[in-house]
Scaffold this motif. Structure first.
Motif, PDB file in Angstrom:
ATOM      1  N   GLN A  77     118.608 -72.825 -28.200  1.00 55.28           N
ATOM      2  CA  GLN A  77     118.443 -71.314 -27.815  1.00 55.28           C
ATOM      3  C   GLN A  77     119.315 -70.611 -28.732  1.00 55.28           C
ATOM      4  OE1 GLN A  77     119.183 -72.066 -23.185  1.00 55.28           O
ATOM      5  NE2 GLN A  77     117.646 -70.423 -23.138  1.00 55.28           N
ATOM      6  N   VAL A  78     120.112 -71.173 -29.609  1.00 53.85           N
ATOM      7  CA  VAL A  78     120.899 -70.371 -30.404  1.00 53.85           C
ATOM      8  C   VAL A  78     120.871 -70.909 -31.931  1.00 53.85           C
ATOM      9  CG1 VAL A  78     122.718 -69.787 -28.665  1.00 53.85           C
ATOM     10  CG2 VAL A  78     122.938 -71.855 -30.212  1.00 53.85           C
ATOM     11  N   SER A  79     120.986 -70.489 -33.031  1.00 51.48           N
ATOM     12  CA  SER A  79     120.806 -70.871 -34.357  1.00 51.48           C
ATOM     13  C   SER A  79     122.253 -71.212 -34.900  1.00 51.48           C
ATOM     14  CB  SER A  79     120.330 -69.662 -35.345  1.00 51.48           C
ATOM     15  OG  SER A  79     121.107 -68.411 -35.214  1.00 51.48           O
ATOM     16  N   GLY A  80     122.118 -72.019 -35.811  1.00 47.75           N
ATOM     17  CA  GLY A  80     123.259 -72.593 -36.469  1.00 47.75           C
ATOM     18  C   GLY A  80     123.412 -73.941 -36.890  1.00 47.75           C
ATOM     19  N   GLN A  81     124.495 -74.475 -37.439  1.00 45.32           N
ATOM     20  CA  GLN A  81     124.594 -75.882 -37.980  1.00 45.32           C
ATOM     21  C   GLN A  81     124.867 -76.839 -36.920  1.00 45.32           C
ATOM     22  OE1 GLN A  81     127.560 -76.967 -41.083  1.00 45.32           O
ATOM     23  NE2 GLN A  81     125.946 -77.984 -42.187  1.00 45.32           N
ATOM     24  N   ILE A  82     124.266 -78.027 -36.974  1.00 42.86           N
ATOM     25  CA  ILE A  82     124.473 -78.735 -35.791  1.00 42.86           C
ATOM     26  C   ILE A  82     125.631 -79.640 -36.418  1.00 42.86           C
ATOM     27  CG2 ILE A  82     123.608 -81.279 -34.860  1.00 42.86           C
ATOM     28  CD1 ILE A  82     120.791 -80.121 -35.179  1.00 42.86           C
ATOM     29  N   THR A  83     126.639 -79.710 -35.409  1.00 43.29           N
ATOM     30  CA  THR A  83     127.772 -80.304 -35.756  1.00 43.29           C
ATOM     31  C   THR A  83     128.029 -81.800 -35.013  1.00 43.29           C
ATOM     32  OG1 THR A  83     129.094 -78.981 -34.263  1.00 43.29           O
ATOM     33  CG2 THR A  83     128.931 -78.235 -36.532  1.00 43.29           C
ATOM     34  N   TYR A  84     127.140 -81.938 -33.971  1.00 40.02           N
ATOM     35  CA  TYR A  84     127.496 -83.088 -33.327  1.00 40.02           C
ATOM     36  C   TYR A  84     126.225 -83.623 -32.692  1.00 40.02           C
ATOM     37  CZ  TYR A  84     128.793 -85.604 -28.900  1.00 40.02           C
ATOM     38  OH  TYR A  84     128.585 -86.791 -27.991  1.00 40.02           O
TER      39      TYR A  84
END
Length: 396
Positions: A77-84
Motif C-alpha cells: 500500500q506504500v512505495s519504496g525499496q524493499i529492505t527485508y
C-alpha cells in the motif's frame, strides 16, 4: 458257334445274373433300424445368490479439484525499496497470521510522521492562543458594561473555530503519516501459504504493487458435481432455513494416486446456488479441514481427486452385483433348476453394486454366472448343490 460269338452273349448274361443275385440278397435281408434312448438334456453350470433385504449405505461417486478457501494477492500500500523479506516469503512457504512478510524502507515515512507531529504542535499552540483571545474578548465586553449579546466577531469565534479545524487537520495528517509508516511492514492477513512471489529484496515497488499470491491453509474446498438421480439419496446441507438445527454432516472421502495412494476425509458444507448451465447438474462443495497438518503436506492446490459422498442408509434394500444385470433391464433367476428371465427396475447403481426397486423378491436365487441370450426354461445345474431338483430329475 465260334468262341467269339459265345463270349459276346456270355458277358451280358453274367451281369444280369449277378444283379439278380444281389437283389435277392437285399430282399431276403432287409436293414433293421436301431434306436438309442434319448440323451439327458445338457445343463448349464451356474452360480446363484439368495436375495436378502438388508441395510445399505449409498456412496455417491464424484470428482473435483482442490481449491483454497481464500486466495488473494498480497499487495503493497506504500512505495519504496524493499529492505527485508521473510524466510517464508518463497513459493510453497507457510506463514502465520500477522507475520511480517515484506518491509519497505521506512525512513521517508518516519520523517513524514515527525513533520506531521510538528504541525500538530503548532496547531495546538494556535488553538490555545485563539482560545485565550476569545476568553479575553468576552471578559472585555463584560468589563465595558455594554448591553446586548456580542456578535461572533467580537468574541473571535470564527478565529477559534479555524484554529480548531487546523488542529483537527494536523491530527488527521499525523494519523495518515503513522498509518503509512505502519504499512511499510506488509503483514500476512491470515495463516496461509505462498502460491507465487513477484518481488525480492532490493526491488523498488509502488503503491498497489502485487508482491505475492497467497492462500489460506485452515481448510480447502472441492467442487463436486452430483447427478440429478442421486440427489434424493443424499443428506444435503440445510438451505431453506438457516435457523434450523444443523443436520448430521455428510461425510466425503477423497482419493488420489498422484503421489502414492492418498486419502482424506471431509464434509459436504453447502450446495451452489444455481444449476450449472453446461451440465444441468447441481454442484456440492466439500471441505477438508487442516489439510496441511500432515508431515510432509501431501495435498496440493489444483490436485484432481476422486470423491465418495456418503449418502443415506436404506433399511431394507435389495442389493445385487451390477454384473448380473443384462442391458440394464433384466436378470436371470434360478427356480427348480430352470432359468427365468426377469425384468427389473434399478433404483441406484455403481461399478459394483445395484439396488433394485422393482422386479425381485427376497428369497429368490439370482444367477451370478455370465450368460448370453438364454431363453426362460433352460435347465441349469447350480454349483455346490448336490441333490437334483424335481425338474432336473424329470429331465434325466
Amino acid at each position: 458257334m465260334n468262341v467269339k460269338a459265345i463270349a459276346k452273349f456270355a458277358l451280358p448274361l453274367g451281369i444280369v445274373a449277378a444283379t439278380a443275385v444281389t437283389v435277392m440278397l437285399i430282399l431276403n435281408n432287409p436293414p433293421e433300424a436301431k434306436f438309442s434312448p434319448p440323451k439327458t438334456a445338457a445343463r448349464i453350470l451356474v452360480e446363484v445368490q439368495k436375495i436378502e433385504r438388508q441395510p445399505y449405505t449409498v456412496a455417491i461417486d464424484s470428482y473435483g479439484t482442490v481449491r483454497p478457501r481464500t486466495q488473494t494477492s498480497l499487495t503493497s500500500q506504500v512505495s519504496g525499496q524493499i529492505t527485508y523479506i521473510s524466510e517464508n516469503f518463497r513459493e510453497g512457504g507457510f506463514f502465520e497470521k500477522g507475520e511480517i512478510m515484506v518491509r519497505v524502507d521506512p525512513r521517508d515515512y518516519r520523517a513524514e510522521v515527525k513533520v506531521a507531529e510538528a504541525d500538530l504542535i503548532l496547531a495546538q499552540q494556535t488553538l490555545s492562543e485563539e482560545s485565550a483571545r476569545a476568553d479575553q474578548a468576552k471578559a472585555d465586553w463584560q468589563r465595558l458594561g455594554k448591553k446586548g449579546k456580542p456578535n461572533d466577531l467580537v468574541l473571535r469565534i470564527p478565529q477559534l473555530q479555524a484554529a480548531k479545524a487546523s488542529m483537527l487537520s494536523a491530527e488527521a495528517k499525523l494519523g495518515i503519516a503513522k498509518l503509512a509508516l505502519e504499512r511499510t511492514e506488509i503483514k500476512a492477513p491470515f495463516s496461509g501459504r505462498i502460491l507465487g512471489k513477484h518481488v525480492d529484496i532490493g526491488q523498488v515497488v509502488s503503491a498497489n504493487t502485487s508482491l505475492a499470491d497467497i492462500y489460506a491453509t485452515d481448510f480447502v474446498e472441492v467442487r463436486l458435481p452430483i447427478k440429478n438421480s442421486d440427489l434424493p439419496l443424499l443428506n444435503l446441507p440445510q438451505e431453506a432455513n438457516r435457523q434450523a438445527p444443523a443436520a448430521i454432516p455428510t461425510q466425503v472421502l477423497f482419493y488420489s494416486d498422484l503421489i502414492g495412494d492418498q486419502q482424506w476425509s471431509g464434509i459436504l458444507v453447502r450446495t451452489e446456488g444455481a444449476i450449472d448451465s453446461d451440465t444441468q447438474q447441481l454442484y456440492g462443495v466439500a471441505q477438508i479441514d487442516k489439510p496441511f497438518d500432515l508431515t510432509p503436506p501431501l495435498i496440493k492446490i489444483g490436485q484432481y481427486v476422486n470423491a465418495s459422498i456418503i449418502g443415506r442408509t436404506l433399511p431394507d434394500a435389495i442389493k445385487i452385483p451390477n454384473s448380473a444385470i443384462y442391458q440394464g433391464t433384466f436378470v436371470y433367476i434360478e427356480k427348480d433348476g430352470l432359468l427365468q428371465r426377469r425384468n427389473v427396475r434399478t433404483l441406484w447403481k455403481n461399478d459394483e453394486d445395484a439396488l433394485i426397486a422393482e422386479g425381485l423378491e427376497e428369497g429368490e436365487n439370482i444367477v451370478l454366472s455370465p450368460l448370453g441370450n438364454v431363453v426362460s426354461g433352460t435347465p441349469v445345474k447350480v454349483a455346490g448343490r448336490d441333490e437334483p431338483t424335481k425338474a432336473e430329475g424329470a429331465a434325466q
